[in-house]
Design a protein around this motif. Sequence first.
Motif, PDB file in Angstrom:
ATOM      1  N   ILE A 198       0.840  -1.204   0.000  1.00  0.00           N
ATOM      2  CA  ILE A 198       0.000   0.000   0.000  1.00  0.00           C
ATOM      3  C   ILE A 198       0.874   1.252   0.000  1.00  0.00           C
ATOM      4  CG2 ILE A 198      -1.599   1.353   1.435  1.00  0.00           C
ATOM      5  CD1 ILE A 198      -2.942  -1.365   2.143  1.00  0.00           C
ATOM      6  N   VAL A 199       1.915   1.260   0.814  1.00  0.00           N
ATOM      7  CA  VAL A 199       2.835   2.411   0.857  1.00  0.00           C
ATOM      8  C   VAL A 199       3.474   2.622  -0.516  1.00  0.00           C
ATOM      9  CG1 VAL A 199       5.019   3.279   1.794  1.00  0.00           C
ATOM     10  CG2 VAL A 199       3.351   2.233   3.319  1.00  0.00           C
ATOM     11  N   ALA A 200       3.964   1.545  -1.116  1.00  0.00           N
ATOM     12  CA  ALA A 200       4.631   1.657  -2.420  1.00  0.00           C
ATOM     13  C   ALA A 200       3.667   2.200  -3.476  1.00  0.00           C
ATOM     14  CB  ALA A 200       5.182   0.294  -2.845  1.00  0.00           C
ATOM     15  N   ARG A 201       2.443   1.705  -3.469  1.00  0.00           N
ATOM     16  CA  ARG A 201       1.461   2.167  -4.448  1.00  0.00           C
ATOM     17  C   ARG A 201       1.110   3.640  -4.219  1.00  0.00           C
ATOM     18  NH1 ARG A 201      -0.677   1.662  -9.530  1.00  0.00           N
ATOM     19  NH2 ARG A 201      -2.876   2.223  -9.486  1.00  0.00           N
ATOM     20  N   ARG A 202       0.890   3.997  -2.935  1.00  0.00           N
ATOM     21  CA  ARG A 202       0.547   5.384  -2.605  1.00  0.00           C
ATOM     22  C   ARG A 202       1.645   6.326  -3.081  1.00  0.00           C
ATOM     23  NH1 ARG A 202       2.228   8.360   1.338  1.00  0.00           N
ATOM     24  NH2 ARG A 202       2.915   6.702   2.720  1.00  0.00           N
ATOM     25  N   LYS A 203       2.892   5.957  -2.792  1.00  0.00           N
ATOM     26  CA  LYS A 203       4.024   6.806  -3.190  1.00  0.00           C
ATOM     27  C   LYS A 203       4.181   6.861  -4.705  1.00  0.00           C
ATOM     28  CE  LYS A 203       6.668   6.583   1.073  1.00  0.00           C
ATOM     29  NZ  LYS A 203       7.947   6.201   1.707  1.00  0.00           N
ATOM     30  N   SER A 204       3.941   5.740  -5.385  1.00  0.00           N
ATOM     31  CA  SER A 204       4.075   5.739  -6.849  1.00  0.00           C
ATOM     32  C   SER A 204       3.038   6.649  -7.496  1.00  0.00           C
ATOM     33  CB  SER A 204       3.959   4.316  -7.409  1.00  0.00           C
ATOM     34  OG  SER A 204       2.619   3.870  -7.406  1.00  0.00           O
ATOM     35  N   LEU A 205       1.911   6.846  -6.807  1.00  0.00           N
ATOM     36  CA  LEU A 205       0.876   7.750  -7.309  1.00  0.00           C
ATOM     37  C   LEU A 205       1.093   9.191  -6.852  1.00  0.00           C
ATOM     38  CD1 LEU A 205      -2.255   5.494  -6.690  1.00  0.00           C
ATOM     39  CD2 LEU A 205      -1.146   5.978  -8.885  1.00  0.00           C
ATOM     40  N   GLY A 206       2.096   9.411  -6.000  1.00  0.00           N
ATOM     41  CA  GLY A 206       2.387  10.761  -5.509  1.00  0.00           C
ATOM     42  C   GLY A 206       1.350  11.270  -4.531  1.00  0.00           C
ATOM     43  N   VAL A 207       0.746  10.367  -3.759  1.00  0.00           N
ATOM     44  CA  VAL A 207      -0.308  10.728  -2.814  1.00  0.00           C
ATOM     45  C   VAL A 207       0.254  10.680  -1.390  1.00  0.00           C
ATOM     46  CG1 VAL A 207      -2.598  10.094  -1.944  1.00  0.00           C
ATOM     47  CG2 VAL A 207      -2.060   9.781  -4.357  1.00  0.00           C
ATOM     48  N   SER A 208       0.014  11.730  -0.631  1.00  0.00           N
ATOM     49  CA  SER A 208       0.469  11.751   0.767  1.00  0.00           C
ATOM     50  C   SER A 208      -0.476  10.931   1.638  1.00  0.00           C
ATOM     51  CB  SER A 208       0.509  13.189   1.291  1.00  0.00           C
ATOM     52  OG  SER A 208      -0.820  13.698   1.416  1.00  0.00           O
ATOM     53  N   GLN A 209       0.001  10.593   2.837  1.00  0.00           N
ATOM     54  CA  GLN A 209      -0.862   9.888   3.789  1.00  0.00           C
ATOM     55  C   GLN A 209      -2.100  10.728   4.103  1.00  0.00           C
ATOM     56  OE1 GLN A 209       1.801   8.975   7.092  1.00  0.00           O
ATOM     57  NE2 GLN A 209       1.680   6.810   6.558  1.00  0.00           N
ATOM     58  N   GLY A 210      -1.897  12.010   4.309  1.00  0.00           N
ATOM     59  CA  GLY A 210      -3.016  12.888   4.631  1.00  0.00           C
ATOM     60  C   GLY A 210      -4.057  12.934   3.534  1.00  0.00           C
ATOM     61  N   LEU A 216      -4.598  10.646   1.156  1.00  0.00           N
ATOM     62  CA  LEU A 216      -5.270   9.354   1.043  1.00  0.00           C
ATOM     63  C   LEU A 216      -6.265   9.161   2.184  1.00  0.00           C
ATOM     64  CD1 LEU A 216      -5.693   6.706  -0.426  1.00  0.00           C
ATOM     65  CD2 LEU A 216      -3.737   5.763   0.849  1.00  0.00           C
ATOM     66  N   ALA A 217      -5.885   9.565   3.375  1.00  0.00           N
ATOM     67  CA  ALA A 217      -6.798   9.459   4.519  1.00  0.00           C
ATOM     68  C   ALA A 217      -8.070  10.274   4.275  1.00  0.00           C
ATOM     69  CB  ALA A 217      -6.092   9.910   5.798  1.00  0.00           C
ATOM     70  N   ARG A 218      -7.920  11.474   3.730  1.00  0.00           N
ATOM     71  CA  ARG A 218      -9.098  12.307   3.440  1.00  0.00           C
ATOM     72  C   ARG A 218      -9.983  11.654   2.373  1.00  0.00           C
ATOM     73  NH1 ARG A 218      -5.267  16.206   4.196  1.00  0.00           N
ATOM     74  NH2 ARG A 218      -4.819  16.434   1.980  1.00  0.00           N
ATOM     75  N   ILE A 219      -9.367  11.140   1.325  1.00  0.00           N
ATOM     76  CA  ILE A 219     -10.107  10.481   0.252  1.00  0.00           C
ATOM     77  C   ILE A 219     -10.903   9.298   0.811  1.00  0.00           C
ATOM     78  CG2 ILE A 219      -9.852   9.034  -1.821  1.00  0.00           C
ATOM     79  CD1 ILE A 219      -7.373  10.843  -2.489  1.00  0.00           C
ATOM     80  N   CYS A 220     -10.297   8.567   1.737  1.00  0.00           N
ATOM     81  CA  CYS A 220     -10.922   7.361   2.291  1.00  0.00           C
ATOM     82  C   CYS A 220     -11.782   7.645   3.516  1.00  0.00           C
ATOM     83  CB  CYS A 220      -9.842   6.350   2.660  1.00  0.00           C
ATOM     84  SG  CYS A 220      -8.903   5.769   1.239  1.00  0.00           S
ATOM     85  N   ALA A 245      -5.137   5.847  11.468  1.00  0.00           N
ATOM     86  CA  ALA A 245      -5.641   4.557  10.989  1.00  0.00           C
ATOM     87  C   ALA A 245      -4.880   4.112   9.737  1.00  0.00           C
ATOM     88  CB  ALA A 245      -7.133   4.637  10.697  1.00  0.00           C
ATOM     89  N   LEU A 246      -4.613   5.047   8.825  1.00  0.00           N
ATOM     90  CA  LEU A 246      -3.864   4.716   7.615  1.00  0.00           C
ATOM     91  C   LEU A 246      -2.435   4.322   7.955  1.00  0.00           C
ATOM     92  CD1 LEU A 246      -3.632   4.467   4.557  1.00  0.00           C
ATOM     93  CD2 LEU A 246      -3.115   6.923   4.492  1.00  0.00           C
ATOM     94  N   VAL A 300      -9.562   1.703   0.976  1.00  0.00           N
ATOM     95  CA  VAL A 300      -8.192   2.164   0.713  1.00  0.00           C
ATOM     96  C   VAL A 300      -7.674   1.586  -0.597  1.00  0.00           C
ATOM     97  CG1 VAL A 300      -5.799   2.095   1.545  1.00  0.00           C
ATOM     98  CG2 VAL A 300      -7.661   2.577   3.149  1.00  0.00           C
ATOM     99  N   LEU A 301      -7.863   0.293  -0.788  1.00  0.00           N
ATOM    100  CA  LEU A 301      -7.387  -0.327  -2.020  1.00  0.00           C
ATOM    101  C   LEU A 301      -8.068   0.275  -3.245  1.00  0.00           C
ATOM    102  CD1 LEU A 301      -7.157  -4.087  -0.961  1.00  0.00           C
ATOM    103  CD2 LEU A 301      -5.324  -2.398  -1.089  1.00  0.00           C
TER     104      LEU A 301
END
Length: 71
Positions: free
Chosen positions: A10-22, A24-28, A34-35, A53-54
């Motif tokens: 999940i971390v690798a995918r998030r980073k490859s998309l250029g999305v921060s934890q914050g 992604l958390a807002r989107i989800c 929790a993230l 999340v996925l």
Amino acid sequence: MKKGEIGQFIVARRKSLGVSQGALARICDISVHALCNLERGMGNPTFDLMENVLDALGLEFRLQPKNMEKA
């Protein structure tokens, strides 16, 4: 696949998309805490949370039989 491996994926995918934890958390609609726990393989996330999340990352659950060959 173990929880920690799922988290790393999940971390690798998030980073490859250029999305921060914050972001992604807002989107989800979950907390950053929790993230973070999910990404570290901690806690017991619900199936709905994992699916959310996925889906946000363009991923899906896929079940397959384990490789039962003996080493």
